[in-house]
Write a protein that holds these residues in place. Structure first.
Motif, PDB file in Angstrom:
ATOM      1  N   LEU A   1       0.833  -1.212   0.000  1.00 11.99           N
ATOM      2  CA  LEU A   1       0.000   0.000   0.000  1.00 11.99           C
ATOM      3  C   LEU A   1       0.863   1.256   0.000  1.00 11.99           C
TER       4      LEU A   1
ATOM      5  N   TYR B   1       0.670   4.183  -2.539  1.00  5.63           N
ATOM      6  CA  TYR B   1       0.415   5.510  -1.982  1.00  5.63           C
ATOM      7  C   TYR B   1       1.368   6.533  -2.590  1.00  5.63           C
TER       8      TYR B   1
ATOM      9  N   LEU C   1      -3.743   1.233   7.740  1.00  2.00           N
ATOM     10  CA  LEU C   1      -3.810   0.604   6.425  1.00  2.00           C
ATOM     11  C   LEU C   1      -5.109   0.983   5.705  1.00  2.00           C
ATOM     12  N   LEU C   2      -6.191   1.036   6.457  1.00  2.00           N
ATOM     13  CA  LEU C   2      -7.463   1.470   5.860  1.00  2.00           C
ATOM     14  C   LEU C   2      -7.379   2.933   5.410  1.00  2.00           C
TER      15      LEU C   2
ATOM     16  N   SER D   1      -5.489   3.063   2.222  1.00  2.00           N
ATOM     17  CA  SER D   1      -6.350   2.593   1.129  1.00  2.00           C
ATOM     18  C   SER D   1      -7.334   3.675   0.705  1.00  2.00           C
TER      19      SER D   1
ATOM     20  N   GLY E   1      -7.544   5.365  -2.891  1.00  2.00           N
ATOM     21  CA  GLY E   1      -8.823   5.328  -3.610  1.00  2.00           C
ATOM     22  C   GLY E   1      -9.311   6.695  -4.032  1.00  2.00           C
TER      23      GLY E   1
END
Length: 143
Positions: free
Chosen positions: A77, A81, A128-129, A132, A136
Motif C-alpha cells: 500500500l 500511496y 492501512l485502511l 487505502s 482510492g
C-alpha cells in the motif's frame, strides 16, 4: 516538510530493523539457554535437540508471523500511496503511526499484555485502511 517517499522509506527501514531485532531476541534466548529444536543447531553445542521451543521463542515466532501478515500489506500500500501521489501530509501520520503501532504490538506480544496488543494491532489496521482510502480518492479523481 518531508515527502511521502521519505516517510515510507524511513518506516520501511524501521520495520525491517524491528523484525531483525525480533529475530535477534529469538537467537538470544536460544543461545543463552543452549536450547535448540533443530538437531544440527543442538549438535554445535553438544546438546540433544529440545522437544519444544522456549516459551520466549514461541511468543516471538507468533509476533513474527503477525508481522508477515501486516508489514507486506503496508509495503504494498505504501508503494501505491507514493506512486499515486496521495496526500503527503496524511502519509506522515499514517506511515509513522503504523510503524509505531507495529513496534508496540511486538512489545505487547512479547510481554503478553492484553488488551494493549489488540489495540496496537487495531491502530495499525486503521492506518492501512486510511492509506487505502487516500489511494482510492486519488484514483477516483483521476477517473
Amino acid at each position: 516538510m518531508a515527502t511521502a517517499i521519505h516517510w515510507y522509506s524511513l518506516c520501511a527501514v524501521t520495520l525491517f530493523l524491528k523484525m531483525f531485532a525480533l529475530s535477534a531476541y529469538q537467537g538470544f534466548h536460544r543461545l543463552s539457554r543452549r536450547t535448540f529444536v533443530n538437531p544440527e543447531d543442538a549438535e554445535v553445542f553438544n546438546k540433544p535437540p529440545a522437544s519444544a521451543e522456549l516459551p520466549q521463542v514461541q511468543r516471538a515466532a507468533k509476533a513474527w508471523l503477525n508481522d508477515l501478515e501486516n508489514i507486506p500489506i503496508f509495503l504494498g500500500l505504501g508503494t501505491a500511496y507514493v506512486l499515486t501521489g496521495a496526500s503527503p501530509e496524511a502519509a506522515t501520520w499514517l506511515f509513522s503511526t503504523f510503524t509505531i503501532a507495529r513496534i508496540l504490538h511486538t512489545l505487547m506480544y512479547l510481554l503478553g499484555l492484553q488488551p494493549w496488543r489488540t489495540i496496537a494491532y487495531a491502530v495499525g489496521i486503521f492506518c492501512l485502511l486510511g492509506m487505502s482510502l487516500n489511494i482510492g480518492l486519488v484514483l477516483y479523481r483521476l477517473s
